[in-house]
Write an enzyme that holds these catalytic residues in place. Sequence first.
Site, mmCIF file in Angstrom:
data_model
loop_
_atom_site.group_PDB
_atom_site.id
_atom_site.type_symbol
_atom_site.label_atom_id
_atom_site.label_comp_id
_atom_site.label_asym_id
_atom_site.label_seq_id
_atom_site.Cartn_x
_atom_site.Cartn_y
_atom_site.Cartn_z
ATOM 1 N N GLY A 21 -1.580 -11.811 2.850
ATOM 2 C CA GLY A 21 -1.094 -10.770 3.415
ATOM 3 C C GLY A 21 -1.274 -9.516 2.779
ATOM 4 N N ARG A 25 -3.000 -9.185 -3.636
ATOM 5 C CA ARG A 25 -3.195 -10.597 -3.786
ATOM 6 C C ARG A 25 -4.721 -11.141 -3.649
ATOM 7 N NH1 ARG A 25 0.466 -13.638 -0.640
ATOM 8 N NH2 ARG A 25 2.143 -12.575 -2.055
ATOM 9 N N ARG A 44 -9.368 0.694 5.410
ATOM 10 C CA ARG A 44 -7.986 0.757 5.314
ATOM 11 C C ARG A 44 -7.421 -0.048 4.047
ATOM 12 N NH1 ARG A 44 -5.233 1.431 10.504
ATOM 13 N NH2 ARG A 44 -6.977 2.223 12.017
ATOM 14 N N ARG A 88 -4.232 -19.302 5.429
ATOM 15 C CA ARG A 88 -3.402 -18.018 5.020
ATOM 16 C C ARG A 88 -2.589 -18.805 3.833
ATOM 17 N NH1 ARG A 88 0.630 -14.746 4.835
ATOM 18 N NH2 ARG A 88 2.725 -15.042 5.296
ATOM 19 N N SER A 91 3.714 -15.625 1.203
ATOM 20 C CA SER A 91 5.120 -15.785 1.013
ATOM 21 C C SER A 91 6.043 -16.057 1.863
ATOM 22 C CB SER A 91 5.613 -14.636 0.103
ATOM 23 O OG SER A 91 5.617 -13.484 0.868
ATOM 24 N N ASP A 205 12.067 -15.868 -1.791
ATOM 25 C CA ASP A 205 13.358 -15.584 -1.493
ATOM 26 C C ASP A 205 13.996 -16.855 -0.837
ATOM 27 O OD1 ASP A 205 13.827 -14.177 1.338
ATOM 28 O OD2 ASP A 205 11.812 -14.030 0.515
ATOM 29 N N ARG A 218 5.050 -11.791 -6.596
ATOM 30 C CA ARG A 218 4.402 -12.515 -5.439
ATOM 31 C C ARG A 218 2.982 -12.089 -5.443
ATOM 32 N NH1 ARG A 218 9.204 -10.107 -3.434
ATOM 33 N NH2 ARG A 218 8.426 -8.185 -2.914
#
Length: 232
Positions: A21, A25, A44, A88, A91, A205, A218
């Site tokens: 996402g 990363r 973007r 994908r 997290s 989490d 993350r």
Amino acid sequence: MTTPHNSAKKGDIAEKILLPGDPLRAKYIAENFLDDVKQFNTVRNMFGFTGKYKGKEVSVMGTGMGVPSIGIYSYELIHEYGVKNLIRVGSCGAYLPELELYDLVIAQAACTNSSYASQYGLNGTYSAISSWELLYKAVKIAEEKNLRHFVGNIMTSDIFYDDNPESWKKWAGMGVLAVEMESYALFCNAAKAGVNALTILTVSDSLVHQTLTTAEEREKSFTNMMEVALEI
């Protein structure tokens, strides 16, 4: 060939792509796991890169947060750029007490509170499932690496700050492992197009234990899921 969201040209993107996402990363994966890296997108600030992992071409690109965002990017990757295997890497928040921080969750399927599948005009509720081929390979690799992992159902939610903070417990009561915000749309797009998709998550989490990781952790510390995804 470009789209409103992707400046890549035909041939710039590999048939296999990792989809975190967070675009940072994606940058981290490209810089630390791939060789001969070339950046194909900055539109973007949704960074995309193609390189080689153990001699094989692979791409990585951020998707942003939520069903609408990954719905756009994965659709274009499939239909405009010919991507066949979409994984994908993200997290998730754990719903069950046995899941601990940094455990891997390999999604067999995704529940949702999104209306994404309504576009297909189906007379019922669509069960969005991952590719068996990719799922089987991911589980085998996780076992070979002796990594703590859980395989099963996840929840793709449109809501991060829920007005009912206890609503997650009903999903947990159905054995749903964890919550995230993208996989249902990815699985739908892949199924409709006849290509492969999988989600591999790291527990960031826990709604049960009230524990969490930092943003930097993350971005840079979830290396086990990255390695599993790359090895597939």
